[in-house]
Design a protein around this motif. Structure first.
Motif, short mmCIF file in Angstrom:
data_model
loop_
_atom_site.label_atom_id
_atom_site.label_comp_id
_atom_site.label_asym_id
_atom_site.label_seq_id
_atom_site.Cartn_x
_atom_site.Cartn_y
_atom_site.Cartn_z
N GLY A 186 -4.55 4.96 0.08
CA GLY A 186 -3.38 4.12 0.01
C GLY A 186 -2.43 4.08 1.36
O GLY A 186 -1.99 3.20 1.94
N PHE A 237 0.82 -1.14 0.09
CA PHE A 237 0.18 -0.04 -0.03
C PHE A 237 0.72 1.32 -0.19
O PHE A 237 0.57 2.27 -0.55
CB PHE A 237 -1.04 0.02 1.14
N GLU A 238 1.92 1.13 0.52
CA GLU A 238 2.92 2.41 0.51
C GLU A 238 3.37 2.54 -1.00
O GLU A 238 3.44 3.81 -1.42
CB GLU A 238 4.09 1.93 1.71
N LEU A 297 -7.42 8.43 -3.76
CA LEU A 297 -6.56 7.12 -3.73
C LEU A 297 -5.22 7.37 -2.99
O LEU A 297 -4.80 6.13 -2.37
CB LEU A 297 -6.26 6.66 -5.11
N PHE A 342 1.63 1.68 -3.50
CA PHE A 342 0.55 2.41 -4.18
C PHE A 342 0.40 3.75 -3.93
O PHE A 342 -0.03 4.70 -4.63
CB PHE A 342 -0.81 1.44 -3.83
N GLY A 343 0.56 4.18 -2.63
CA GLY A 343 0.69 5.50 -2.30
C GLY A 343 1.57 6.55 -2.99
O GLY A 343 1.23 7.51 -3.45
N SER A 368 -1.77 1.62 4.41
CA SER A 368 -0.47 1.47 4.90
C SER A 368 -0.01 1.51 6.22
O SER A 368 0.50 0.71 6.88
CB SER A 368 0.50 2.17 4.11
#
Length: 104
Positions: free
Chosen positions: A38, A12-13, A34, A15-16, A42
């Protein structure tokens, strides 16, 4: 379960980080939402993993996945340099994260 949460937190990190780049290019609400989701996911997953894992290990692995994953996404999606030296150092970061897992 803590290790699974930690790996998911790192993903998720990544993705961020990708959403930061998207927000920079598009400047729309969807990208911002988003990005927040994200990084929020995370942090929640990292917090859960840190209930079991030592803080230093969890943080090092989380940042390693995020940093190396962000660099890999940059190479694959945004045409960033594929210089062999860069790839060696990305591999070193991932190797260090794996080493921490093996010794924890």
């Amino acid at each position: 379960m803590a290790w699974t949460s930690l790996v998911l937190a790192g993903l998720f990190e990544m993705f961020g980080v990708a959403m930061i780049n998207k927000l920079h290019r598009d400047r729309n609400w969807k990208s911002l939402v988003l990005l927040v989701l994200g990084f929020g996911a995370s942090f929640v997953l990292l917090s859960y993993a840190m209930e079991t894992l030592p803080m230093g290990t969890a943080y090092a692995i989380w940042t390693g996945i995020g940093a190396s994953g962000g660099a890999i996404l940059g190479i694959l999606l945004y045409g960033e340099s594929k210089n062999w030296k860069r790839l060696v150092f990305i591999a070193m970061v991932l190797g260090a994260a794996i080493g921490l897992k093996l010794t924890s």
